[in-house]
Design a protein around this motif. Sequence first.
Motif, PDB file in Angstrom:
ATOM      1  N   PRO A   1       0.838  -1.197   0.000  1.00  0.00           N
ATOM      2  CA  PRO A   1       0.000   0.000   0.000  1.00  0.00           C
ATOM      3  C   PRO A   1       0.876   1.251   0.000  1.00  0.00           C
ATOM      4  O   PRO A   1       1.938   1.274   0.613  1.00  0.00           O
ATOM      5  CB  PRO A   1      -0.803  -0.110   1.290  1.00  0.00           C
ATOM      6  N   GLU A   2       0.445   2.228  -0.747  1.00  0.00           N
ATOM      7  CA  GLU A   2       1.204   3.468  -0.813  1.00  0.00           C
ATOM      8  C   GLU A   2       1.018   4.268   0.468  1.00  0.00           C
ATOM      9  O   GLU A   2      -0.042   4.235   1.080  1.00  0.00           O
ATOM     10  CB  GLU A   2       0.751   4.299  -2.008  1.00  0.00           C
ATOM     11  N   TYR A   3       2.066   4.988   0.829  1.00  0.00           N
ATOM     12  CA  TYR A   3       2.005   5.852   2.007  1.00  0.00           C
ATOM     13  C   TYR A   3       1.098   7.027   1.692  1.00  0.00           C
ATOM     14  O   TYR A   3       1.257   7.701   0.685  1.00  0.00           O
ATOM     15  CB  TYR A   3       3.407   6.352   2.374  1.00  0.00           C
ATOM     16  N   CYS A   4       0.152   7.259   2.552  1.00  0.00           N
ATOM     17  CA  CYS A   4      -0.782   8.361   2.357  1.00  0.00           C
ATOM     18  C   CYS A   4      -0.624   9.323   3.541  1.00  0.00           C
ATOM     19  O   CYS A   4      -0.954   8.977   4.671  1.00  0.00           O
ATOM     20  CB  CYS A   4      -2.211   7.847   2.278  1.00  0.00           C
ATOM     21  N   LEU A   5      -0.105  10.491   3.265  1.00  0.00           N
ATOM     22  CA  LEU A   5       0.132  11.476   4.316  1.00  0.00           C
ATOM     23  C   LEU A   5      -1.153  11.819   5.065  1.00  0.00           C
ATOM     24  O   LEU A   5      -1.152  11.967   6.288  1.00  0.00           O
ATOM     25  CB  LEU A   5       0.759  12.738   3.716  1.00  0.00           C
ATOM     26  N   ASP A   6      -2.253  11.920   4.333  1.00  0.00           N
ATOM     27  CA  ASP A   6      -3.518  12.297   4.960  1.00  0.00           C
ATOM     28  C   ASP A   6      -4.112  11.201   5.837  1.00  0.00           C
ATOM     29  O   ASP A   6      -5.082  11.438   6.553  1.00  0.00           O
ATOM     30  CB  ASP A   6      -4.533  12.711   3.886  1.00  0.00           C
ATOM     31  N   ALA A   7      -3.528  10.005   5.799  1.00  0.00           N
ATOM     32  CA  ALA A   7      -3.969   8.907   6.668  1.00  0.00           C
ATOM     33  C   ALA A   7      -2.892   8.554   7.688  1.00  0.00           C
ATOM     34  O   ALA A   7      -3.023   7.565   8.403  1.00  0.00           O
ATOM     35  CB  ALA A   7      -4.327   7.685   5.825  1.00  0.00           C
ATOM     36  N   SER A   8      -1.846   9.356   7.766  1.00  0.00           N
ATOM     37  CA  SER A   8      -0.745   9.091   8.686  1.00  0.00           C
ATOM     38  C   SER A   8      -1.071   9.632  10.074  1.00  0.00           C
ATOM     39  O   SER A   8      -1.293  10.833  10.250  1.00  0.00           O
ATOM     40  CB  SER A   8       0.534   9.760   8.163  1.00  0.00           C
ATOM     41  N   ALA A   9      -1.080   8.742  11.053  1.00  0.00           N
ATOM     42  CA  ALA A   9      -1.367   9.177  12.428  1.00  0.00           C
ATOM     43  C   ALA A   9      -0.360  10.223  12.890  1.00  0.00           C
ATOM     44  O   ALA A   9      -0.720  11.218  13.526  1.00  0.00           O
ATOM     45  CB  ALA A   9      -1.366   7.972  13.368  1.00  0.00           C
ATOM     46  N   GLY A  10       0.907  10.016  12.569  1.00  0.00           N
ATOM     47  CA  GLY A  10       1.939  10.970  12.985  1.00  0.00           C
ATOM     48  C   GLY A  10       1.702  12.350  12.400  1.00  0.00           C
ATOM     49  O   GLY A  10       1.821  13.366  13.094  1.00  0.00           O
ATOM     50  N   HIS A  11       1.381  12.395  11.127  1.00  0.00           N
ATOM     51  CA  HIS A  11       1.124  13.681  10.466  1.00  0.00           C
ATOM     52  C   HIS A  11      -0.113  14.361  11.067  1.00  0.00           C
ATOM     53  O   HIS A  11      -0.093  15.556  11.365  1.00  0.00           O
ATOM     54  CB  HIS A  11       0.938  13.454   8.956  1.00  0.00           C
ATOM     55  N   LEU A  12      -1.167  13.596  11.253  1.00  0.00           N
ATOM     56  CA  LEU A  12      -2.402  14.167  11.799  1.00  0.00           C
ATOM     57  C   LEU A  12      -2.213  14.632  13.243  1.00  0.00           C
ATOM     58  O   LEU A  12      -2.746  15.672  13.642  1.00  0.00           O
ATOM     59  CB  LEU A  12      -3.545  13.162  11.685  1.00  0.00           C
ATOM     60  N   LEU A  13      -1.432  13.879  14.025  1.00  0.00           N
ATOM     61  CA  LEU A  13      -1.133  14.311  15.394  1.00  0.00           C
ATOM     62  C   LEU A  13      -0.343  15.616  15.389  1.00  0.00           C
ATOM     63  O   LEU A  13      -0.587  16.512  16.206  1.00  0.00           O
ATOM     64  CB  LEU A  13      -0.352  13.230  16.138  1.00  0.00           C
ATOM     65  N   ARG A  14       0.609  15.734  14.464  1.00  0.00           N
ATOM     66  CA  ARG A  14       1.395  16.969  14.368  1.00  0.00           C
ATOM     67  C   ARG A  14       0.505  18.155  14.012  1.00  0.00           C
ATOM     68  O   ARG A  14       0.624  19.231  14.606  1.00  0.00           O
ATOM     69  CB  ARG A  14       2.519  16.808  13.336  1.00  0.00           C
TER      70      ARG A  14
END
Length: 160
Positions: free
Chosen positions: A22-35
């Motif tokens: 699966p491709e990395y999706c920034l909008d589904a990244s917990a780390g990104h969303l937490l930031r």
Amino acid sequence: MSEILEPASLVVRRPRPASRAPEYCLDASAGHLLRLAHQRYQAIFQDRAQGLGLTGPQFATLVRLSQMGRATQNHLGRLAGMDSATIQGVVRRLIARGFMRTASDPMDRRLRVLTITPEGEAVVREGREAGMRANDALMAPLSEREREQLVTLLRRLSPG
């Protein structure tokens, strides 16, 4: 009726589709969303706590010291979630502003103990109010149950 089997060499095999990771999706990244949520909270806190002039780590340090009454710098850093280099700078700035003081431990003169000053306690009182308002503003889109679930899940993800 008997089935006629073809030799394996004559069987046409369709190539299997390559299994793609699966491709990395920034909008589904917990780390990104937490930031992003953290950035939003910090902006709201700074707006609500105008005049305090505290960073998030400074406020967390004062709150923990207020709760503890006294602590060594290393212990305070662990309680506030900071490494030794970060807590050293934070403590130095808070001492310079008169929000905490340092003294030798009466039981072990080599040990330096931090205590919060009355000015520091006053800032903590104001900051707590601002923190509660900022927290409420951040979580306004969530129901009470969702707020509790979010905090529970974040605690599970946090060290300690």
